[in-house]
Design a protein around this motif. Structure first.
Motif, PDB file in Angstrom:
ATOM      1  N   ALA A   1       0.652  -1.332   0.056  1.00  0.00           N
ATOM      2  CA  ALA A   1       0.158   0.042  -0.059  1.00  0.00           C
ATOM      3  C   ALA A   1       1.016   1.123   0.109  1.00  0.00           C
ATOM      4  O   ALA A   1       0.509   2.275  -0.644  1.00  0.00           O
ATOM      5  N   THR A   2       1.877   1.156   0.601  1.00  0.00           N
ATOM      6  CA  THR A   2       2.721   2.258   0.536  1.00  0.00           C
ATOM      7  C   THR A   2       3.566   2.735  -0.737  1.00  0.00           C
ATOM      8  O   THR A   2       3.544   3.761  -1.283  1.00  0.00           O
ATOM      9  N   LEU A   3       3.915   1.504  -1.409  1.00  0.00           N
ATOM     10  CA  LEU A   3       4.445   1.668  -2.755  1.00  0.00           C
ATOM     11  C   LEU A   3       3.538   2.106  -3.651  1.00  0.00           C
ATOM     12  O   LEU A   3       3.872   2.710  -4.605  1.00  0.00           O
ATOM     13  N   MET A   4       2.166   1.741  -3.582  1.00  0.00           N
ATOM     14  CA  MET A   4       1.104   2.173  -4.311  1.00  0.00           C
ATOM     15  C   MET A   4       0.796   3.594  -4.323  1.00  0.00           C
ATOM     16  O   MET A   4       0.809   4.561  -5.259  1.00  0.00           O
ATOM     17  N   SER A   5       1.063   4.243  -2.918  1.00  0.00           N
ATOM     18  CA  SER A   5       0.713   5.281  -2.750  1.00  0.00           C
ATOM     19  C   SER A   5       2.109   6.477  -3.121  1.00  0.00           C
ATOM     20  O   SER A   5       1.635   7.454  -3.768  1.00  0.00           O
ATOM     21  N   CYS A   6       3.145   5.630  -3.092  1.00  0.00           N
ATOM     22  CA  CYS A   6       4.433   6.371  -3.583  1.00  0.00           C
ATOM     23  C   CYS A   6       4.218   6.329  -5.252  1.00  0.00           C
ATOM     24  O   CYS A   6       4.601   7.524  -5.828  1.00  0.00           O
ATOM     25  N   ALA A   7       3.754   5.477  -5.807  1.00  0.00           N
ATOM     26  CA  ALA A   7       3.858   5.667  -7.183  1.00  0.00           C
ATOM     27  C   ALA A   7       2.527   6.588  -7.808  1.00  0.00           C
ATOM     28  O   ALA A   7       2.700   7.216  -8.786  1.00  0.00           O
ATOM     29  N   ALA A   8       1.657   6.875  -6.774  1.00  0.00           N
ATOM     30  CA  ALA A   8       0.580   7.769  -6.964  1.00  0.00           C
ATOM     31  C   ALA A   8       1.121   9.190  -6.621  1.00  0.00           C
ATOM     32  O   ALA A   8       0.218  10.337  -7.082  1.00  0.00           O
ATOM     33  N   GLY A   9       2.437   9.370  -5.794  1.00  0.00           N
ATOM     34  CA  GLY A   9       2.644  10.531  -5.490  1.00  0.00           C
ATOM     35  C   GLY A   9       1.824  11.348  -4.430  1.00  0.00           C
ATOM     36  O   GLY A   9       2.052  12.475  -4.340  1.00  0.00           O
ATOM     37  N   SER A  10       1.330  10.636  -3.728  1.00  0.00           N
ATOM     38  CA  SER A  10       0.284  10.705  -2.799  1.00  0.00           C
ATOM     39  C   SER A  10       0.786  10.888  -1.149  1.00  0.00           C
ATOM     40  O   SER A  10      -0.221  11.152  -0.199  1.00  0.00           O
ATOM     41  N   GLN A  11       2.293  10.676  -1.024  1.00  0.00           N
ATOM     42  CA  GLN A  11       2.615  10.533   0.331  1.00  0.00           C
ATOM     43  C   GLN A  11       2.919  11.883   0.785  1.00  0.00           C
ATOM     44  O   GLN A  11       3.493  12.904   0.170  1.00  0.00           O
ATOM     45  N   PRO A  12       2.769  12.264   2.385  1.00  0.00           N
ATOM     46  CA  PRO A  12       3.245  13.387   2.760  1.00  0.00           C
ATOM     47  C   PRO A  12       4.762  13.449   2.930  1.00  0.00           C
ATOM     48  O   PRO A  12       5.520  12.346   2.698  1.00  0.00           O
ATOM     49  N   GLU A  13       5.319  14.588   3.044  1.00  0.00           N
ATOM     50  CA  GLU A  13       6.605  14.845   2.908  1.00  0.00           C
ATOM     51  C   GLU A  13       7.619  13.975   3.768  1.00  0.00           C
ATOM     52  O   GLU A  13       8.687  13.432   3.324  1.00  0.00           O
ATOM     53  N   THR A  14       7.158  13.940   4.927  1.00  0.00           N
ATOM     54  CA  THR A  14       8.016  13.214   6.107  1.00  0.00           C
ATOM     55  C   THR A  14       8.237  11.593   5.862  1.00  0.00           C
ATOM     56  O   THR A  14       9.021  10.848   5.812  1.00  0.00           O
ATOM     57  N   LEU A  15       6.793  11.075   5.191  1.00  0.00           N
ATOM     58  CA  LEU A  15       7.099   9.672   5.200  1.00  0.00           C
ATOM     59  C   LEU A  15       7.736   9.172   3.630  1.00  0.00           C
ATOM     60  O   LEU A  15       8.614   8.561   3.552  1.00  0.00           O
ATOM     61  N   ALA A  16       7.558  10.353   2.878  1.00  0.00           N
ATOM     62  CA  ALA A  16       8.024  10.269   1.519  1.00  0.00           C
ATOM     63  C   ALA A  16       9.713  10.327   1.752  1.00  0.00           C
ATOM     64  O   ALA A  16      10.504   9.662   0.814  1.00  0.00           O
ATOM     65  N   ALA A  17      10.067  10.882   2.622  1.00  0.00           N
ATOM     66  CA  ALA A  17      11.735  10.945   2.974  1.00  0.00           C
ATOM     67  C   ALA A  17      12.130   9.335   3.145  1.00  0.00           C
ATOM     68  O   ALA A  17      13.404   9.062   2.809  1.00  0.00           O
ATOM     69  N   VAL A  18      11.561   8.826   4.135  1.00  0.00           N
ATOM     70  CA  VAL A  18      12.072   7.614   4.396  1.00  0.00           C
ATOM     71  C   VAL A  18      11.904   6.577   3.522  1.00  0.00           C
ATOM     72  O   VAL A  18      12.583   5.811   3.184  1.00  0.00           O
ATOM     73  N   VAL A  19      10.655   6.678   2.468  1.00  0.00           N
ATOM     74  CA  VAL A  19      10.347   5.859   1.317  1.00  0.00           C
ATOM     75  C   VAL A  19      11.644   5.990   0.411  1.00  0.00           C
ATOM     76  O   VAL A  19      12.178   5.016   0.059  1.00  0.00           O
ATOM     77  N   ALA A  20      11.836   7.072   0.119  1.00  0.00           N
ATOM     78  CA  ALA A  20      12.880   7.664  -0.947  1.00  0.00           C
ATOM     79  C   ALA A  20      14.279   7.093  -0.420  1.00  0.00           C
ATOM     80  O   ALA A  20      15.082   6.402  -1.230  1.00  0.00           O
ATOM     81  N   SER A  21      14.553   7.073   0.851  1.00  0.00           N
ATOM     82  CA  SER A  21      15.797   6.641   1.470  1.00  0.00           C
ATOM     83  C   SER A  21      15.923   4.991   1.525  1.00  0.00           C
ATOM     84  O   SER A  21      17.123   4.757   1.077  1.00  0.00           O
TER      85      SER A  21
END
Length: 216
Positions: A10-30
């Motif tokens: 579900a996190t990867l799906m949200s990432c692909a959609a570009g819908s994550q908040p900045e804080t979580l996106a930082a950890v996902v990208a890392s």
């Protein structure tokens, strides 16, 4: 680096959609910067999104779409080779500019006995919390829930909780219905990047009294 704990679909799906908040996106990208498996899974979701997008009618864009700079690595899944620290002291590329320091040179601030932190700057309108956390060997973080999503990427050492042992490169992708009490490795301790879209809810009287003083 052997990675055993990955991002939730579900996190990867949200990432692909570009819908994550900045804080979580930082950890996902890392995490994506060091995990070929999750980069491969992300590309699958991106291809699904592209197929769905192709079926949509075009709509004029009336204003610029905001882009979080740290998420640039999410869109670049072209390499299957984990990133090498390259002299930056184990800091993933997406947060190097935020820390402005090597991991060994972080000016840690004491939170509690055996626990230090270093808050990372966010955009003006960003919500949530993003920080580096250092936990001394054998130290336990007070049991807590989240009231929202929390992501933790291990940078050095490890910690254990009811979900297993998390080592360098592993990510703990936790929802709002999870309570846990991480305990740092008894020898190496733990340093991690932690993000949440809401403040943690600590259990126990002393932890709740101290929490307003820590900013957590």
């Amino acid at each position: 680096m052997t990675i055993n704990h990955h991002l939730d679909p579900a996190t990867l799906m949200s990432c692909a959609a570009g819908s994550q908040p900045e804080t979580l996106a930082a950890v996902v990208a890392s995490h994506l910067s060091v995990c070929p498996h999750c980069r491969s899974e992300l590309r699958k979701f991106e291809r699904i999104g592209e197929a769905l997008f192709d079926d949509l009618m075009p709509t004029p864009v009336t204003k610029q779409i905001p882009i979080v700079a740290m998420r640039s690595l999410e869109a670049d899944g072209s390499t299957d080779t984990p990133e090498v620290a390259d002299g930056h002291g184990d800091l993933p590329a997406p947060i190097r500019d935020l820390s402005r320091s090597k991991l060994d040179d972080i000016p840690w601030r004491r939170l509690a006995p055996g626990v230090w932190h270093y808050p990372l700057s966010l955009s003006d309108n960003a919500k949530g919390d993003l920080r580096l956390l250092k936990v001394a060997p054998g130290t336990a973080i007070p049991e807590h829930g989240h009231g929202g999503s929390e992501m933790t990427l291990i940078l050095r050492g490890s910690y254990s909780d009811t979900f297993g042992t998390f080592r360098a490169g592993d990510v703990a992708d936790l929802g709002d219905d999870v309570d846990h009490q991480p305990i740092a490795d008894p020898v190496d301790g733990c340093i991690c990047l932690i993000a949440s879209d809401r403040k943690a809810k600590f259990k126990g009287l002393m932890a709740r009294i101290v929490q307003p003083l820590t900013g957590l």
